[in-house]
Design a protein around this motif. Sequence first.
Motif, PDB file in Angstrom:
ATOM      1  N   LYS A   1       0.947  -1.094   0.064  1.00 54.89           N
ATOM      2  CA  LYS A   1       0.193  -0.207   0.032  1.00 54.89           C
ATOM      3  C   LYS A   1       0.761   1.147   0.064  1.00 54.89           C
ATOM      4  CE  LYS A   1      -3.543  -1.972   3.058  1.00 54.89           C
ATOM      5  NZ  LYS A   1      -4.225  -1.892   4.303  1.00 54.89           N
ATOM      6  N   PRO A   2       0.624   2.347  -0.820  1.00 55.15           N
ATOM      7  CA  PRO A   2      -0.614   2.383  -1.569  1.00 55.15           C
ATOM      8  C   PRO A   2      -0.313   1.768  -2.838  1.00 55.15           C
ATOM      9  CG  PRO A   2       0.493   4.279  -1.681  1.00 55.15           C
ATOM     10  CD  PRO A   2       1.140   3.469  -0.632  1.00 55.15           C
ATOM     11  N   PHE A   3      -1.344   1.125  -3.687  1.00 58.36           N
ATOM     12  CA  PHE A   3      -1.176   0.553  -4.929  1.00 58.36           C
ATOM     13  C   PHE A   3      -2.259   0.944  -5.828  1.00 58.36           C
ATOM     14  CE2 PHE A   3      -3.541  -2.435  -2.140  1.00 58.36           C
ATOM     15  CZ  PHE A   3      -4.719  -2.483  -2.755  1.00 58.36           C
ATOM     16  N   ASP A   4      -2.044   1.010  -7.021  1.00 63.61           N
ATOM     17  CA  ASP A   4      -3.298   1.546  -8.101  1.00 63.61           C
ATOM     18  C   ASP A   4      -4.085   0.470  -8.405  1.00 63.61           C
ATOM     19  OD1 ASP A   4      -1.960   0.380 -10.333  1.00 63.61           O
ATOM     20  OD2 ASP A   4      -0.585   2.180 -10.341  1.00 63.61           O
ATOM     21  N   ALA A   5      -5.171   0.737  -9.177  1.00 65.51           N
ATOM     22  CA  ALA A   5      -6.127  -0.338  -9.620  1.00 65.51           C
ATOM     23  C   ALA A   5      -5.463  -1.256 -10.772  1.00 65.51           C
ATOM     24  CB  ALA A   5      -7.309   0.375 -10.123  1.00 65.51           C
ATOM     25  N   SER A   6      -4.220  -0.841 -11.411  1.00 65.61           N
ATOM     26  CA  SER A   6      -3.997  -1.764 -12.451  1.00 65.61           C
ATOM     27  C   SER A   6      -3.256  -2.768 -11.903  1.00 65.61           C
ATOM     28  CB  SER A   6      -3.179  -0.806 -13.394  1.00 65.61           C
ATOM     29  OG  SER A   6      -1.872  -0.461 -12.829  1.00 65.61           O
ATOM     30  N   GLN A   7      -2.401  -2.559 -10.565  1.00 67.62           N
ATOM     31  CA  GLN A   7      -1.696  -3.446  -9.934  1.00 67.62           C
ATOM     32  C   GLN A   7      -2.749  -4.520  -9.257  1.00 67.62           C
ATOM     33  OE1 GLN A   7       0.358  -0.519  -7.468  1.00 67.62           O
ATOM     34  NE2 GLN A   7       2.080  -1.884  -7.710  1.00 67.62           N
ATOM     35  N   LEU A   8      -3.735  -4.196  -8.654  1.00 65.31           N
ATOM     36  CA  LEU A   8      -5.036  -5.146  -8.158  1.00 65.31           C
ATOM     37  C   LEU A   8      -5.366  -5.678  -9.125  1.00 65.31           C
ATOM     38  CD1 LEU A   8      -6.101  -6.006  -5.978  1.00 65.31           C
ATOM     39  CD2 LEU A   8      -7.906  -4.166  -6.106  1.00 65.31           C
ATOM     40  N   LEU A   9      -5.891  -5.245 -10.158  1.00 68.34           N
ATOM     41  CA  LEU A   9      -6.587  -5.931 -11.429  1.00 68.34           C
ATOM     42  C   LEU A   9      -5.631  -6.762 -12.144  1.00 68.34           C
ATOM     43  CD1 LEU A   9      -8.530  -3.050 -12.925  1.00 68.34           C
ATOM     44  CD2 LEU A   9      -9.519  -4.842 -11.562  1.00 68.34           C
ATOM     45  N   GLY A  10      -4.293  -6.674 -12.138  1.00 66.85           N
ATOM     46  CA  GLY A  10      -3.352  -7.642 -12.586  1.00 66.85           C
ATOM     47  C   GLY A  10      -3.168  -8.899 -11.581  1.00 66.85           C
TER      48      GLY A  10
END
Length: 131
Positions: free
Chosen positions: A109-118
């Motif tokens: 954290k913090p991470f962005d949406a693209s990292q989580l979606l990957g």
Amino acid sequence: MSDPEPNFCNIAIVDDDDAVRVGLSSLLRSYGYAAQAYDSAQALLGGAALDQCHCIITDLQMPGMSGIELLEQLRRQGNALPLILMTAFPEEALRKRALQGGACCFLSKPFDASQLLGCLRNAAASVPPPG
């Protein structure tokens, strides 16, 4: 916004921080996922919804049972659900323990949406198709 994953939609979010649970739930829903939020690992384990989950996203540090302890308990029970760990305190020893224990992703954290979606795409690849 990308298309939702058609065969992979039930995500359990486990975090003791209400704002994180609400934010992640909203983000995941915007991408077409169904999200159920739990304020502790015990709440997730104590409910019948675990059988409906395709993936778990959990915080590492929580009161009671940590995210790694949740992972280890699930694996001891023979549950191979993909699990994504997230933490604001990314120590290398914890990352190694999590990944060796079967976590499919370790996010700082913090991470962005693209990292989580990957991470979710990787998790989806490990789930057998329905039927």
